[in-house]
Each structure stands twice: as structure tokens, then as C-alpha cells.
Design an enzyme around this catalytic site. Structure first.
Site, PDB file in Angstrom:
ATOM      1  N   LYS A 303      16.229  37.171  61.985  1.00 36.08           N
ATOM      2  CA  LYS A 303      14.853  36.809  61.918  1.00 36.08           C
ATOM      3  C   LYS A 303      13.911  38.046  61.605  1.00 36.08           C
ATOM      4  CE  LYS A 303      15.034  33.467  65.905  1.00 36.08           C
ATOM      5  NZ  LYS A 303      14.525  32.236  65.049  1.00 36.08           N
ATOM      6  N   ARG A 377      21.842  24.348  68.684  1.00 35.46           N
ATOM      7  CA  ARG A 377      22.654  23.322  68.652  1.00 35.46           C
ATOM      8  C   ARG A 377      24.137  23.751  68.710  1.00 35.46           C
ATOM      9  NH1 ARG A 377      19.848  22.415  62.732  1.00 35.46           N
ATOM     10  NH2 ARG A 377      18.581  23.524  63.901  1.00 35.46           N
TER      11      ARG A 377
END
Ligand code: BES
Ligand code: MN
Ligand code: ZN
Length: 517
Positions: A303, A377
Site C-alpha cells: 500500500k 477475502r
């Protein structure tokens, strides 16, 4: 440290007669909090007589305009003492002219804010004056909602991380508000309902405080191991039965997708199961699953640096499962509820998963990891497969899953995804009741197209369009064996900026849902 709640019952709490007013004013307490509508001020005549005309005087000065949340504080005088008024203060709070639950919350927030800025240590909350004039607002459910919500509001205002977790600043932080006790004043008829509701509200506050603490703790303290210890400590003091699976057991279960995320970190993953067996032994449980990424760097798909510290909040789904289970066990809920938390760090390293790697989930389905930052996920899918063994009545997963959810819904509603209409209905209702609201987003087959992979059963990302929807679609492929709903809390679990901190959401939603099932 936490605020206590209690209930005081009188046979009559309207101010219709001098006798009733005298009974109320004879109660001791730092402050009586009373809601009023300007058009109904005349009904307080008996009270005004006891208060030596203080209400009439405030009215003639124009201080009682009745605007929603406007607060007028009356202080004890000699004439109060003569009429045997033991109350030290009366806070009159305008109710405005609307009476929805949101209006009530606004009024209650304003009243409690007024109190927290004063030296007042104990208040008497006059329940009857805050229930609206419309019949529907005096129904048992309306009263119950308002009292749960009042506790929630009091708890939110009283929460100070720096006071609860004082170890992080070398100089002690400013003392917390003096308020210690909120007593609900009610009549005989509503006493049972009020007592039960405030008990629920108090448990909700305890649960939310735990959720906020876990969220706010720094990621070098709040590691997967720390979360496992927190669960084990909870089990020592409560009904919860806790089981923690370590790396070896996670491997033996075949959770290749969960492990693919964990393997870049030096700190080991944990898989936490918390059971509350409050229902019949043969009753199917409700299972809540929370994303527990204790820090999300993005992994190899690193990130950008800005605000990356906030990725300590990437375990807020897990924290909400902890908080909800804590509240459920405090209330000794007569239901079977299981909380499940897969937890690890998402770090870049020489051992980290690469974009392009293909991993095998516990379900047997293979996943091409195109972006290691779509890790939530990957840990949740294996947790969903794991919970099949409980034959759940319903499964709700909670996750700070996608930045796209913040773009879609901002910081107002959590995203709700489900094909089960009755779950959607019940969760939406619980959200309205607690002002911890959700907004439904789609899960149509058409979106599944975006998850196609040339090399594995599916990819872990579906591109930028509808990013929250494709993430939910991914999860749905692991939730086919039970009734399932997914909550994306990326925009609602914490606040950024000057008031940076965990909100405790969606514990109010989850607890209201469980209580009303
Ligand atoms: N934890 C983040 C989602 C997130 C980001 C929540 C910012 C709150 C604020 C999640 O793991 C993530 O990184 N998602 C990616 C998915 C993308 C790579 C498909 C995102 O939202 O950018
Ligand atoms: Mn991520
Ligand atoms: Zn994440």
C-alpha cells in the site's frame, strides 16, 4: 471506570399530582433529566410549584424554547429545600417537534454531552418524558429501542482509550468525565421492560468498549497471539468456550488460502473459535465470522504510505465478533452463538505470497492471487468453509473488506450483501433500531464474470468497477451451504482525523439482531 446503569421504580412518574411530583423530587441525585415539549410545559405545574417557580421563571426568560436537544439546567435553591426537594439539579431537555428514533438520539446525545461537561456524577433519567406522544412510540419495542440506544450513547460519550489503556502515554491523560451512574426512573407498569432493556444496553456498552479497545490498540501489541489470549481470558470469566488453532492445525485443515496471507509475517496466524451455548443442545447456532488482519500493509502489492497506520483497524471485524460474543455471554442469551476469527498479519517479505501465485482453499477451489492486498477475502473464505461443520442457522461475516465500500457508502451505512431476504430484513431492522445502519448492495451473477482467471478457478480481484460487490461475490462462492450475509464495515468501523478511533460498529447491529431473533 465504566458507567453503571440502574433502574428506580415509582408507582407514578407523571407530574400530574403534587403527590407524584413530591415523590420524584424526594429522590436524591445530582440531576434529574426531563424531556419536555414547549406546548406541554403546563403539565409540569406541580413540579414547578415544588421548585419554587424555577420552571416558570426560565420560561418567562425565554430559556425553554423546546428546540430539540436544547438544555436548561435548574439548580437547587433554598425554596427547593423547603419543599423537601432532595434533587440537586433538574435538567430540562427540549424534545423538538419530531419523535423518530434518530430525533430521540439527537436529544439524548445533547443531554448527556451537557452532563459530561459538568461535575455531575449521577443522573436520574426520566424515561416517561422521553417517549413520544404517538402511540407507536410508547410500544414496548419503542421503549426497548430507546433505552438500549440511550445506553449506547452514554457509553460512546464515556469511552476514552487513553483512560482505559493508560500505558501508552508517559504523562497521565486528562481524567474521564465524572459521571458514574445513570439511573432510569420508571413507573411500575414499565419497570420490567425498562430493567431488561437497560441490562441489554449495559452489556452492549461492555461489548462495544472491548471492540473499541481492540481496534485502537497498536498493531505491535494487538497481534494474532494477543487476540487469541484475549479470547482465552474472556473464557475464564464467562460462559464462552474458546478454542484456538495454531499454524500446524490450520495447515492440517487445508486452509491454503488463509496461510497464503499469513506466510509473509514473522508472527504466526491463529484461528479462534468462541462458543456460547445458551440454547438447546440440538439447536443450530448463529455464526459470526470476523476479519482479523492485525495489520494490512498490502503485502507484496504494498500500500502507499499515507494513513497506513489506520490499517491496524483491519481487525475491526474480528473485534466486533469479540465485542458481540462478550455481550452475548454477559446477557446469558438463550441461543447458541459461535464467533469465529481467522487472524494474521499481511506483510511483505521473502516468504510472502506473490501476485500470480495460485493457492488452494480449504473448499478445494483454487485461487489466483492477482493482488496480495485483497487478503481479507483470502482468510475469510477458509473460515466460511470451516464453519460448515456447525450446520449454522445463519452465518454473518464482518470485514473491513474494501476501500471501494467507502467510495460507495461513505461513513454512514455498512455494506450489506445477501441473497437471503429474511436475513436482509432482520439485519436492516436491527440496524435501524440501533442507528447502526446498513445499505444493501447487489450480488448478481453478472458480477461473477469479473472474477474469471485464465489459470485457476477464480482470481482474488475483479478490477476497479464495483470492487465491494466482486469481493462479496468472491466470498459467496464459499458460503453456498448455509444462509449467509456479509457486512463490509470499511467505512464505519473507525473514524479518521482528529477524532481518530474505533466506533464499536457493528456491535449494536449484531447484538440487536441476536436479541430479536
Ligand atoms: N483492508 C483493506 C480495505 C480497506 C482499505 C478498508 C482502506 C478501509 C480503508 C483491504 O484489505 C484492501 O486492501 N482492499 C483492496 C482491494 C483491492 C486490492 C481489490 C482495496 O480496497 O483497495
Ligand atoms: Mn488489503
Ligand atoms: Zn485488509
Amino acid at each position: 471506570m465504566t458507567i453503571q446503569f440502574s433502574t428506580k421504580v415509582l408507582s407514578e412518574i407523571d407530574f400530574k399530582s403534587l403527590k407524584a411530583a413530591t415523590a420524584i423530587c424526594g429522590l436524591s441525585g445530582d440531576c434529574l433529566i426531563l424531556g419536555y415539549r414547549q406546548s406541554e410545559l403546563n403539565q409540569l405545574q406541580a413540579l414547578d410549584d415544588l421548585l419554587g417557580g424555577a420552571i416558570g421563571q426560565a420560561r418567562s426568560l425565554g430559556d425553554l424554547d423546546g428546540k430539540a436537544g436544547a438544555c436548561t439546567l435548574l439548580r437547587s435553591t433554598n425554596s427547593w429545600a423547603l419543599s423537601k426537594v432532595r434533587l440537586k439539579r433538574v435538567l430540562l431537555v427540549g424534545l423538538g417537534d419530531k419523535e423518530s428514533l434518530a430525533d430521540f438520539a439527537k436529544v439524548a446525545r445533547s443531554a448527556m454531552k451537557h452532563i459530561s461537561a459538568s461535575p455531575i456524577e449521577s443522573v436520574l433519567w426520566h424515561v416517561g418524558s422521553f417517549t413520544g406522544k404517538h402511540k407507536t412510540n410508547q410500544s414496548p419495542t419503542a421503549i426497548q429501542e430507546r433505552i438500549r440506544l440511550l445506553a449506547q450513547i452514554v457509553g460512546d460519550q464515556a469511552y476514552h482509550f487513553g483512560v482505559r489503556q493508560a500505558q501508552f502515554k508517559t504523562k497521565p491523560v486528562a481524567k474521564s468525565d465524572p459521571l458514574k451512574l445513570v439511573t432510569l426512573l420508571t413507573n411500575t407498569k414499565q419497570a420490567a421492560l425498562v430493567k431488561a432493556s437497560v441490562h441489554e444496553g449495559a452489556a452492549l456498552v461492555e461489548g462495544m468498549n472491548l471492540t473499541k479497545d481492540l481496534g485502537n490498540l497498536p498493531p505491535n501489541i494487538c497481534t494474532p497471539t494477543f487476540l487469541a489470549h484475549t479470547a482465552q481470558n474472556l473464557s475464564k470469566k464467562s460462559s464462552l468456550r474458546v478454542q484456538v488453532l495454531g499454524e500446524k492445525q490450520i495447515e492440517a485443515l487445508g486452509m491454503g488460502s488463509f496461510l497464503a496471507v499469513a506466510k509473509g509475517s514473522d508472527t504466526p496466524p491463529q484461528f479462534i473459535i468462541m462458543r456460547h451455548d445458551g440454547g438447546r443442545a440440538d439447536e443450530d447456532p448463529i455464526v459470526i465470522v470476523g476479519k482479523g488482519i492485525t495489520f494490512d500493509t498490502g503485502g507484496i502489492s504494498l500500500k502507499p504510505g499515507e494513513a497506513m497506520d489506520e490499517m491496524k483497524y483491519d481487525m475491526c471485524g474480528a473485534a466486533s465478533v469479540f465485542g458481540t460474543m462478550h455481550a452475548v455471554s454477559l446477557l446469558n442469551l438463550k441461543k447458541n452463538v459461535i464467533g469465529v476469527v481467522p487472524t494474521c498479519e499481511n506483510m511483505p517479505s521473502g516468504r510472502a505470497t506473490r501476485p500470480g501465485d495460485i493457492v488452494k482453499s480449504m473448499s478445494g477451489q483454487t485461487i489466483e492471487v492477482l493482488n496480495t492486498d485483497a487478503e481479507g477475502r483470502l482468510i475469510l473464505c477458509d473460515a466460511l468453509t470451516y464453519v460448515e461443520r456447525f450446520k449454522p442457522k445463519a452465518v454473518i461475516d464482518v470485514a473491513t473488506l474494501t476501500g471501494a465500500c467507502i467510495i460507495a457508502l461513505g461513513h454512514v451505512h455498512s455494506g450489506l450483501f445477501s441473497d437471503d431476504e429474511s436475513l436482509v430484513k432482520d439485519l436492516s431492522k436491527a440496524g435501524h433500531q440501533s442507528l447502526d445502519t446498513v445499505w444493501r448492495l447487489p450480488l448478481d451473477a453478472a458480477y461473477h464474470e469479473q472474477l474469471k482467471s485464465n489459470f485457476a478457478d477464480m482470481a482474488n480481484i475483479g478490477g476497479r468497477p464495483a470492487g465491494s460487490v466482486t469481493a462479496a461475490c468472491f466470498l459467496s462462492r464459499f458460503a453456498e451451504k448455509f444462509r449467509w450475509a456479509h457486512l463490509d464495515i470499511a467505512g464505519t468501523a473507525w473514524k479518521s482525523g482528529a477524532a481518530k478511533g474505533a466506533t464499536g460498529r457493528p456491535v449494536p447491529l449484531l447484538l440487536n439482531f441476536l436479541l430479536d431473533q
